[in-house]
Design a protein around this motif. Structure first.
Motif, PDB file in Angstrom:
ATOM      1  N   ALA A 172      74.087  54.824  -9.403  1.00  0.00           N
ATOM      2  CA  ALA A 172      74.048  53.479  -8.814  1.00  0.00           C
ATOM      3  C   ALA A 172      75.433  53.029  -8.363  1.00  0.00           C
ATOM      4  O   ALA A 172      75.577  52.321  -7.356  1.00  0.00           O
ATOM      5  CB  ALA A 172      73.458  52.488  -9.807  1.00  0.00           C
ATOM      6  N   LYS A 173      76.467  53.444  -9.076  1.00  0.00           N
ATOM      7  CA  LYS A 173      77.832  53.063  -8.694  1.00  0.00           C
ATOM      8  C   LYS A 173      78.244  53.671  -7.350  1.00  0.00           C
ATOM      9  O   LYS A 173      79.111  53.127  -6.672  1.00  0.00           O
ATOM     10  CB  LYS A 173      78.810  53.500  -9.784  1.00  0.00           C
ATOM     11  CG  LYS A 173      78.667  52.728 -11.084  1.00  0.00           C
ATOM     12  CD  LYS A 173      79.636  53.227 -12.147  1.00  0.00           C
ATOM     13  CE  LYS A 173      79.469  52.462 -13.455  1.00  0.00           C
ATOM     14  NZ  LYS A 173      80.376  52.980 -14.515  1.00  0.00           N
ATOM     15  N   ASP A 174      77.602  54.780  -6.984  1.00  0.00           N
ATOM     16  CA  ASP A 174      77.888  55.411  -5.689  1.00  0.00           C
ATOM     17  C   ASP A 174      77.155  54.732  -4.541  1.00  0.00           C
ATOM     18  O   ASP A 174      77.387  55.066  -3.376  1.00  0.00           O
ATOM     19  CB  ASP A 174      77.505  56.894  -5.725  1.00  0.00           C
ATOM     20  CG  ASP A 174      78.339  57.690  -6.722  1.00  0.00           C
ATOM     21  OD1 ASP A 174      79.487  57.286  -6.974  1.00  0.00           O
ATOM     22  OD2 ASP A 174      77.822  58.695  -7.256  1.00  0.00           O
ATOM     23  N   TYR A 175      76.238  53.818  -4.866  1.00  0.00           N
ATOM     24  CA  TYR A 175      75.446  53.116  -3.850  1.00  0.00           C
ATOM     25  C   TYR A 175      75.537  51.604  -4.090  1.00  0.00           C
ATOM     26  O   TYR A 175      74.553  50.954  -4.439  1.00  0.00           O
ATOM     27  CB  TYR A 175      73.984  53.565  -3.918  1.00  0.00           C
ATOM     28  CG  TYR A 175      73.742  54.991  -3.488  1.00  0.00           C
ATOM     29  CD1 TYR A 175      73.345  55.288  -2.186  1.00  0.00           C
ATOM     30  CD2 TYR A 175      73.898  56.045  -4.376  1.00  0.00           C
ATOM     31  CE1 TYR A 175      73.110  56.589  -1.786  1.00  0.00           C
ATOM     32  CE2 TYR A 175      73.666  57.353  -3.988  1.00  0.00           C
ATOM     33  CZ  TYR A 175      73.273  57.620  -2.692  1.00  0.00           C
ATOM     34  OH  TYR A 175      73.042  58.925  -2.302  1.00  0.00           O
ATOM     35  N   PRO A 176      76.725  51.027  -3.892  1.00  0.00           N
ATOM     36  CA  PRO A 176      76.901  49.609  -4.219  1.00  0.00           C
ATOM     37  C   PRO A 176      76.077  48.664  -3.355  1.00  0.00           C
ATOM     38  O   PRO A 176      75.869  47.506  -3.744  1.00  0.00           O
ATOM     39  CB  PRO A 176      78.407  49.387  -3.986  1.00  0.00           C
ATOM     40  CG  PRO A 176      78.810  50.480  -3.034  1.00  0.00           C
ATOM     41  CD  PRO A 176      77.959  51.656  -3.400  1.00  0.00           C
ATOM     42  N   ASP A 177      75.595  49.142  -2.210  1.00  0.00           N
ATOM     43  CA  ASP A 177      74.797  48.283  -1.328  1.00  0.00           C
ATOM     44  C   ASP A 177      73.311  48.347  -1.627  1.00  0.00           C
ATOM     45  O   ASP A 177      72.502  47.748  -0.915  1.00  0.00           O
ATOM     46  CB  ASP A 177      75.040  48.660   0.136  1.00  0.00           C
ATOM     47  CG  ASP A 177      74.688  50.111   0.435  1.00  0.00           C
ATOM     48  OD1 ASP A 177      74.710  50.929  -0.500  1.00  0.00           O
ATOM     49  OD2 ASP A 177      74.401  50.426   1.602  1.00  0.00           O
ATOM     50  N   ILE A 178      72.919  49.081  -2.683  1.00  0.00           N
ATOM     51  CA  ILE A 178      71.520  49.171  -3.089  1.00  0.00           C
ATOM     52  C   ILE A 178      71.338  48.447  -4.413  1.00  0.00           C
ATOM     53  O   ILE A 178      72.055  48.708  -5.387  1.00  0.00           O
ATOM     54  CB  ILE A 178      71.070  50.636  -3.203  1.00  0.00           C
ATOM     55  CG1 ILE A 178      71.061  51.284  -1.810  1.00  0.00           C
ATOM     56  CG2 ILE A 178      69.688  50.754  -3.839  1.00  0.00           C
ATOM     57  CD1 ILE A 178      70.678  52.739  -1.801  1.00  0.00           C
TER      58      ILE A 178
END
Length: 357
Positions: free
Chosen positions: A208-214
């Motif tokens: 989740a940290k790699d996809y901050p816009d999700i």
């Protein structure tokens, strides 16, 4: 013409041969319409294979699956098979393990013309880890994941690995990045299974940290079952471990209108397999009344997956066209099978989908 795309068609048991034939009818129409250059091959699994060769999934079939671009597997009656020692392997579980099909993608969405039991529209996808968990036929390198040390004691072993958790979480977030809602919900029971589900959540949070816009949240599995019934529309991509995903995806499918509509793709790094989410329904086999929508939708998912891997826009266009045609047929009561309130036979419904391509 593009390079051939090889599809291995496996009939399975019960209604399997009927809905696989129906799915091939649609795929052949898509091939003609979009110039896909599909190359079909067939092999026998299930009871027919057991009778012919002593195994429900012979080694030759596994080799053919490894060589194919994609597989279409009809439902199998594995609960009725003899013990593994007598050749009764589950073809689905065997292929998932041997081809490392770690992601089981199961969309569930309401459709025009099919009244959902929940009464509200929704569009979600369950992304289910597919190779470990409590599934005794695939979570050990040798031997089953269940043991019976005494006649009155049965033990089941649940395997959860960091690698499997990481790659299913990555699959879920990559999928969410392509969808309008851009939301991932991790389903777990870490309040009780602190180590195993705790490991799963560690990896989900890391991805989740790699996809901050999700958007990302977490829900306990028992609460998730209740919340799906209350308002499935609040969810987008649901990622979870094997058994939870199996149960919740069936629930979501029924809430959308019918398990007979539930498409499913088993995907790995190198192989993909379309598979209806429902069972083999031997009680209606041979009557030409089985609903082929689930496997047709699954085949569309397979074409889209192949198109993405190969950079083949025609495959992806064909997948979208099959989905559109299937939705049109489902909106037409006269073109639907009896389970959906229609009067069409299995092959008639497939021809209706093919005609709308």
């Amino acid at each position: 013409m593009s390079a051939p795309v090889s599809l291995l068609m496996l009939d399975g048991d019960g209604i399997g041969p009927e809905i696989v034939a129906a799915t091939r009818t649609v795929l052949e129409a898509a091939d003609s319409r979009f110039g896909l250059n599909l190359a079909f091959a067939g092999a026998v699994v299930g009871f027919d294979a057991l009778k012919a060769s002593g195994s429900t999934i012979p080694d030759a079939v596994i080799a053919a699956a490894l060589d194919a671009d994609g597989i279409v597997l009809g439902p199998v009656s594995h609960n009725a098979y003899p013990p593994v020692a007598e050749g009764g392997l589950n073809p689905s579980g065997t292929l998932r393990k041997r081809l490392d099909l770690f992601a089981n993608i199961r969309p569930a969405a309401t459709r025009p013309g099919v009244t959902p039991p929940c009464g509200k529209p929704f569009d979600l996808v369950v992304v289910r880890e597919n190779t470990e968990g409590f599934y005794a036929d695939r979570n050990m390198a040798s031997g089953p994941g269940e043991i019976m040390p005494e006649p009155d004691i049965a033990l089941a072993l649940r395997k959860i690995t960091r690698r499997a958790c990481r790659r299913i979480a990555e699959s879920a977030f990559r999928l969410a990045a392509t969808r309008p809602a851009r939301h991932v919900t991790a389903v777990h029971k870490a309040n009780v299974l602190r180590l195993s589900d705790g490991l799963f959540l560690e990896e989900c949070r890391a991805v989740a940290k790699d996809y901050p816009d999700i958007a990302y949240d977490e829900v306990l599995v028992d609460a998730m079952a209740a919340l799906l019934v209350r308002d499935a529309g609040r969810y987008d991509v649901v990622v979870t471990t094997n058994m939870y995903g199996d149960i919740l995806s069936d629930l979501a499918a029924e809430l959308s209108g019918s398990l007979g509509l539930a498409a499913s793709l088993n995907a790995g790094e190198h192989h993909g397999m379309a598979q209806a989410q429902h069972g083999s329904a031997p009680d209606i086999a041979g009557k030409d009344i089985a609903n082929p929508a689930s496997l047709i939708g699954s085949a569309a998912m397979l074409l889209d997956w192949l198109g993405e891997r190969k950079g083949n826009i025609a495959l992806r266009q064909a997948a979208a066209a099959i989905e559109s045609a299937l939705e049109q047929v489902l909106a037409d009561p006269a073109a639907r099978t009896p389970d959906l309130g229609g009067s069409a036979g299995t092959q008639q419904m497939a021809r209706a989908v093919a005609a709308r391509l």
